[in-house]
Design a protein around this motif. Structure first.
Motif, PDB file in Angstrom:
ATOM      1  N   PHE A 194      43.662  11.548  46.165  1.00  0.00           N
ATOM      2  CA  PHE A 194      44.897  12.297  45.970  1.00  0.00           C
ATOM      3  C   PHE A 194      45.176  12.481  44.468  1.00  0.00           C
ATOM      4  O   PHE A 194      44.755  11.668  43.639  1.00  0.00           O
ATOM      5  N   ALA A 195      45.887  13.540  44.138  1.00  0.00           N
ATOM      6  CA  ALA A 195      46.360  13.724  42.759  1.00  0.00           C
ATOM      7  C   ALA A 195      47.554  12.799  42.557  1.00  0.00           C
ATOM      8  O   ALA A 195      48.319  12.539  43.488  1.00  0.00           O
ATOM      9  N   MET A 196      47.724  12.314  41.328  1.00  0.00           N
ATOM     10  CA  MET A 196      48.823  11.382  41.093  1.00  0.00           C
ATOM     11  C   MET A 196      49.486  11.653  39.749  1.00  0.00           C
ATOM     12  O   MET A 196      48.817  11.859  38.738  1.00  0.00           O
ATOM     13  N   LEU A 197      50.811  11.655  39.769  1.00  0.00           N
ATOM     14  CA  LEU A 197      51.618  11.685  38.556  1.00  0.00           C
ATOM     15  C   LEU A 197      52.132  10.270  38.356  1.00  0.00           C
ATOM     16  O   LEU A 197      52.942   9.773  39.137  1.00  0.00           O
ATOM     17  N   PHE A 198      51.651   9.608  37.310  1.00  0.00           N
ATOM     18  CA  PHE A 198      51.966   8.209  37.059  1.00  0.00           C
ATOM     19  C   PHE A 198      52.950   8.131  35.897  1.00  0.00           C
ATOM     20  O   PHE A 198      52.599   8.395  34.750  1.00  0.00           O
TER      21      PHE A 198
END
Length: 256
Positions: A194-198
């Motif tokens: 999955f893409a993730m914004l951390f």
């Protein structure tokens, strides 16, 4: 795998503008670190993506399509404090089960079989984050902070998100368990894709996890690029100031 794209996102509370005209792309299968000082707007931006902060203008797109058209949200948020996302009155298993997508075909399945299938899925997601499925009947107050954060992560993943937003998810944990949760998150992101914004204030953690880094200051996105480039050769004063507060990063920059 899916990408997250923010186009001209602006968040206002009355006359106060918390986020202004932010454009950001989180490519599919990658992790973007969103950093900035206190009050920079980074957490507000993350909340806006999932509809928890009012978007005055702009669009949130997953694979080029607006999230409102997809029914169940393809973006899930894991909060800094797991108590913010876990109902203290619900068991761990019930919290994870609540996030499972319903299957239309399942309505014709006998109730006993539906419950068994649900329990199996709950156990699978608990095991995925390193929680013994036997603890499914416990409530969050019976778990440690690290275990609660793992359950919150399991709950988010149970919704089958295309994109995950992690907002300071280790900052409320003891130092002794932060590394374990970060290693788990890194492994799951790579395995599930999955893409993730951390979202974080810790640049050392961002360097460890992220493919690219976006820097916010005063509600504006002031710098964005590959993690190595941004952290080793920062262009904006805000980025340089953030790096100067982390000795190991500052020394790496001087040596490069």
């Amino acid at each position: 795998m899916s990408s997250l794209e923010l186009r001209g996102i602006t968040v206002r509370y009355g006359r106060f503008t918390a986020v202004e005209n932010v454009d950001l792309l989180v490519p599919e299968g990658t992790v973007t670190g969103l950093v900035g000082g206190s009050g920079s707007g980074k957490s507000t931006l993350g909340r806006a993506v999932v509809g928890l902060a009012p978007i005055s203008s702009g669009r949130v797109l997953v694979d080029g399509a607006g999230t409102a058209r997809r029914g169940r949200s393809p973006v899930q948020l894991v909060f800094q404090n797991p108590y913010a996302s876990l109902d203290p009155r619900m068991s761990v298993g019930a919290s994870v089960a609540e996030a499972l997508p319903g299957a239309a075909a399942g309505r014709r399945t006998p109730a006993r079989e539906r419950r068994a299938a649900r329990d199996a899925e709950v156990a699978r997601f608990l095991e995925l984050v390193g929680i013994d499925p036997a603890r499914a009947a416990l409530t969050p107050d019976a778990l440690s902070g690290g275990q609660r954060q793992r359950v919150a992560l399991a709950r988010a993943l149970a919704a089958r998100p295309a994109v995950l937003i992690a907002d300071e998810i280790t900052s409320a944990l003891d130092v002794s368990v932060q590394g374990a949760v970060l290693n788990l998150l890194r492994r799951l992101q790579r395995e599930l894709g999955f893409a993730m914004l951390f979202i974080s204030h810790n640049l050392a953690v961002v360097r460890y996890l992220c493919d690219q880094v976006a820097v916010m200051d005063g509600g504006h996105l002031v710098e964005c690029g590959p993690a190595d480039r941004v952290l080793e050769h920062p262009e904006h004063p805000t980025t340089r100031n953030l790096i100067s507060c982390v000795p190991t990063l500052a020394l790496a920059e001087e040596a490069s």
